[in-house]
Design a protein around this motif. Structure first.
Motif, PDB file in Angstrom:
ATOM      1  N   SER A 286     147.967  13.713  32.435  1.00  0.00           N
ATOM      2  CA  SER A 286     147.101  12.862  33.260  1.00  0.00           C
ATOM      3  C   SER A 286     146.330  13.659  34.304  1.00  0.00           C
ATOM      4  CB  SER A 286     147.920  11.766  33.939  1.00  0.00           C
ATOM      5  OG  SER A 286     148.778  12.306  34.912  1.00  0.00           O
ATOM      6  N   ARG A 287     146.624  14.946  34.432  1.00  0.00           N
ATOM      7  CA  ARG A 287     145.972  15.793  35.447  1.00  0.00           C
ATOM      8  C   ARG A 287     145.131  16.907  34.834  1.00  0.00           C
ATOM      9  NH1 ARG A 287     151.582  16.019  38.492  1.00  0.00           N
ATOM     10  NH2 ARG A 287     151.450  14.059  39.634  1.00  0.00           N
ATOM     11  N   THR A 288     144.904  16.848  33.555  1.00  0.00           N
ATOM     12  CA  THR A 288     144.085  17.870  32.893  1.00  0.00           C
ATOM     13  C   THR A 288     142.608  17.592  33.176  1.00  0.00           C
ATOM     14  OG1 THR A 288     143.952  16.596  30.849  1.00  0.00           O
ATOM     15  CG2 THR A 288     145.788  18.183  31.053  1.00  0.00           C
ATOM     16  N   PRO A 289     141.727  18.545  32.829  1.00  0.00           N
ATOM     17  CA  PRO A 289     140.285  18.296  33.034  1.00  0.00           C
ATOM     18  C   PRO A 289     139.779  17.037  32.312  1.00  0.00           C
ATOM     19  CG  PRO A 289     140.671  20.615  32.622  1.00  0.00           C
ATOM     20  CD  PRO A 289     141.975  19.908  32.408  1.00  0.00           C
ATOM     21  N   THR A 290     140.434  16.686  31.217  1.00  0.00           N
ATOM     22  CA  THR A 290     140.105  15.423  30.526  1.00  0.00           C
ATOM     23  C   THR A 290     141.360  14.554  30.552  1.00  0.00           C
ATOM     24  OG1 THR A 290     140.668  16.420  28.411  1.00  0.00           O
ATOM     25  CG2 THR A 290     138.342  16.449  29.030  1.00  0.00           C
ATOM     26  N   PRO A 291     141.642  13.947  31.725  1.00  0.00           N
ATOM     27  CA  PRO A 291     142.912  13.230  31.893  1.00  0.00           C
ATOM     28  C   PRO A 291     143.065  12.033  30.954  1.00  0.00           C
ATOM     29  CG  PRO A 291     141.487  12.877  33.794  1.00  0.00           C
ATOM     30  CD  PRO A 291     140.784  13.835  32.895  1.00  0.00           C
ATOM     31  N   SER A 292     144.317  11.782  30.618  1.00  0.00           N
ATOM     32  CA  SER A 292     144.659  10.655  29.751  1.00  0.00           C
ATOM     33  C   SER A 292     145.183   9.517  30.615  1.00  0.00           C
ATOM     34  CB  SER A 292     145.729  11.093  28.747  1.00  0.00           C
ATOM     35  OG  SER A 292     146.293   9.978  28.120  1.00  0.00           O
ATOM     36  N   LEU A 293     144.496   8.390  30.565  1.00  0.00           N
ATOM     37  CA  LEU A 293     144.932   7.214  31.311  1.00  0.00           C
ATOM     38  C   LEU A 293     146.247   6.686  30.753  1.00  0.00           C
ATOM     39  CD1 LEU A 293     144.369   5.209  33.553  1.00  0.00           C
ATOM     40  CD2 LEU A 293     142.991   3.886  31.945  1.00  0.00           C
ATOM     41  N   SER A 294     146.421   6.717  29.430  1.00  0.00           N
ATOM     42  CA  SER A 294     147.666   6.221  28.835  1.00  0.00           C
ATOM     43  C   SER A 294     148.846   7.112  29.226  1.00  0.00           C
ATOM     44  CB  SER A 294     147.543   6.105  27.315  1.00  0.00           C
ATOM     45  OG  SER A 294     147.373   7.378  26.727  1.00  0.00           O
ATOM     46  N   ALA A 295     148.612   8.419  29.359  1.00  0.00           N
ATOM     47  CA  ALA A 295     149.687   9.323  29.778  1.00  0.00           C
ATOM     48  C   ALA A 295     150.138   8.982  31.195  1.00  0.00           C
ATOM     49  CB  ALA A 295     149.240  10.777  29.681  1.00  0.00           C
ATOM     50  N   SER A 296     149.185   8.653  32.044  1.00  0.00           N
ATOM     51  CA  SER A 296     149.521   8.284  33.413  1.00  0.00           C
ATOM     52  C   SER A 296     150.369   7.008  33.428  1.00  0.00           C
ATOM     53  CB  SER A 296     148.233   8.072  34.215  1.00  0.00           C
ATOM     54  OG  SER A 296     148.531   7.724  35.532  1.00  0.00           O
ATOM     55  N   ARG A 297     150.008   6.029  32.606  1.00  0.00           N
ATOM     56  CA  ARG A 297     150.789   4.789  32.527  1.00  0.00           C
ATOM     57  C   ARG A 297     152.196   5.057  31.994  1.00  0.00           C
ATOM     58  NH1 ARG A 297     146.953   1.724  29.119  1.00  0.00           N
ATOM     59  NH2 ARG A 297     145.104   2.450  30.152  1.00  0.00           N
ATOM     60  N   LYS A 298     152.290   5.924  31.022  1.00  0.00           N
ATOM     61  CA  LYS A 298     153.608   6.254  30.456  1.00  0.00           C
ATOM     62  C   LYS A 298     154.486   6.932  31.506  1.00  0.00           C
ATOM     63  CE  LYS A 298     151.876   6.703  25.739  1.00  0.00           C
ATOM     64  NZ  LYS A 298     151.542   7.656  24.653  1.00  0.00           N
ATOM     65  N   ALA A 299     153.898   7.845  32.268  1.00  0.00           N
ATOM     66  CA  ALA A 299     154.662   8.530  33.329  1.00  0.00           C
ATOM     67  C   ALA A 299     155.164   7.527  34.350  1.00  0.00           C
ATOM     68  CB  ALA A 299     153.808   9.597  33.991  1.00  0.00           C
ATOM     69  N   GLU A 300     154.316   6.576  34.718  1.00  0.00           N
ATOM     70  CA  GLU A 300     154.710   5.543  35.678  1.00  0.00           C
ATOM     71  C   GLU A 300     155.817   4.659  35.109  1.00  0.00           C
ATOM     72  OE1 GLU A 300     151.336   3.280  37.054  1.00  0.00           O
ATOM     73  OE2 GLU A 300     150.235   5.128  37.554  1.00  0.00           O
ATOM     74  N   ALA A 301     155.737   4.358  33.812  1.00  0.00           N
ATOM     75  CA  ALA A 301     156.741   3.501  33.187  1.00  0.00           C
ATOM     76  C   ALA A 301     158.098   4.193  33.116  1.00  0.00           C
ATOM     77  CB  ALA A 301     156.283   3.094  31.787  1.00  0.00           C
ATOM     78  N   LEU A 302     158.095   5.510  32.989  1.00  0.00           N
ATOM     79  CA  LEU A 302     159.370   6.247  32.880  1.00  0.00           C
ATOM     80  C   LEU A 302     160.034   6.453  34.236  1.00  0.00           C
ATOM     81  CD1 LEU A 302     158.544   9.002  30.240  1.00  0.00           C
ATOM     82  CD2 LEU A 302     159.968   6.989  29.952  1.00  0.00           C
ATOM     83  N   ALA A 303     159.273   6.508  35.291  1.00  0.00           N
ATOM     84  CA  ALA A 303     159.813   6.835  36.619  1.00  0.00           C
ATOM     85  C   ALA A 303     161.025   5.995  36.998  1.00  0.00           C
ATOM     86  CB  ALA A 303     158.718   6.743  37.668  1.00  0.00           C
ATOM     87  N   PRO A 304     161.000   4.660  36.841  1.00  0.00           N
ATOM     88  CA  PRO A 304     162.185   3.878  37.241  1.00  0.00           C
ATOM     89  C   PRO A 304     163.422   4.127  36.384  1.00  0.00           C
ATOM     90  CG  PRO A 304     160.268   2.439  36.854  1.00  0.00           C
ATOM     91  CD  PRO A 304     159.897   3.812  36.429  1.00  0.00           C
ATOM     92  N   LEU A 305     163.243   4.704  35.210  1.00  0.00           N
ATOM     93  CA  LEU A 305     164.387   4.956  34.324  1.00  0.00           C
ATOM     94  C   LEU A 305     165.144   6.231  34.676  1.00  0.00           C
ATOM     95  CD1 LEU A 305     162.692   4.100  30.905  1.00  0.00           C
ATOM     96  CD2 LEU A 305     164.171   2.633  32.281  1.00  0.00           C
ATOM     97  N   LEU A 306     164.524   7.087  35.454  1.00  0.00           N
ATOM     98  CA  LEU A 306     165.130   8.385  35.759  1.00  0.00           C
ATOM     99  C   LEU A 306     166.110   8.277  36.918  1.00  0.00           C
ATOM    100  CD1 LEU A 306     161.941  10.572  35.410  1.00  0.00           C
ATOM    101  CD2 LEU A 306     163.910  10.503  33.871  1.00  0.00           C
ATOM    102  N   PRO A 307     167.194   9.061  36.847  1.00  0.00           N
ATOM    103  CA  PRO A 307     168.166   9.055  37.953  1.00  0.00           C
ATOM    104  C   PRO A 307     167.515   9.588  39.221  1.00  0.00           C
ATOM    105  CG  PRO A 307     168.766  10.699  36.295  1.00  0.00           C
ATOM    106  CD  PRO A 307     167.541   9.995  35.801  1.00  0.00           C
ATOM    107  N   ARG A 308     167.972   9.116  40.335  1.00  0.00           N
ATOM    108  CA  ARG A 308     167.405   9.549  41.620  1.00  0.00           C
ATOM    109  C   ARG A 308     168.187  10.663  42.210  1.00  0.00           C
ATOM    110  NH1 ARG A 308     163.282   6.073  42.522  1.00  0.00           N
ATOM    111  NH2 ARG A 308     163.570   4.052  41.584  1.00  0.00           N
TER     112      ARG A 308
END
Length: 172
Positions: A150-172
């Motif tokens: 999501s941070r490349t020169p041609t960012p992927s909007l779907s990659a950003s959404r996927k990263a956001e969706a995974l965040a709550p699943l990860l241990p803190r």
């Protein structure tokens, strides 16, 4: 008063009880160290653990507890050394491999952590904690990859959404 059967049955029972006594003492030592560790009494836990290891220097369970104490004291390099020694001496035990993987992952050594978790699962394929840790590690790596995409020169909007969706699943 006692029949012949009762006397023969009682002797093996008595021998069994007497032979189990040292095991109860070991269990108490583990419980004492674990309790001190849980209560944050790290110095006391280490003293009790080292005392036990004086008479049982190869005890893998107590050495595993000692590695947890070392890690809790901020001595992660020492804890890693303790766990690495355990994995070499007792490759059939999954816990040292799993705990080593946790330390390696925390240090960012993800490929080594995955290898260590795989060794834990070779030792015991149904080891729930290693399976969960492996899943967490893969989720974390996936999230990192999605964030990079999501941070490349041609960012992927779907990659950003996927990263956001995974965040709550990860241990803190």
């Amino acid at each position: 008063m006692f029949s012949g059967v009762s006397r023969t049955f009682c002797w093996p029972c008595l021998l069994w009880v007497l032979s189990a006594w040292p095991l109860a003492a070991h269990a108490d030592a583990y419980e004492d160290v674990e309790r001190q560790l849980r209560n944050g009494q790290l110095e006391r836990a280490e003293t009790l653990g080292q005392k036990h290891l004086q008479s049982h220097p190869q005890d893998p369970q107590m050495r595993l507890l000692i590695s947890r104490i070392q890690d809790a004291r901020g001595q992660s390099a020492l804890a890693r050394e303790t766990l690495q020694a355990l994995t070499l001496e007792f490759p059939e035990l999954p816990e040292p491999h799993n705990n080593l993987a946790v330390l390696l992952a925390r240090e960012g050594r993800l490929s080594e952590a995955i290898d260590s978790l795989q060794r834990a699962l070779q030792a015991r394929p149904d080891y729930t904690q290693a399976l969960e840790n492996l899943g967490d590690l893969h989720l974390s790596m996936a999230r990192d990859a999605f964030l990079r995409a999501s941070r490349t020169p041609t960012p992927s909007l779907s990659a950003s959404r996927k990263a956001e969706a995974l965040a709550p699943l990860l241990p803190r």
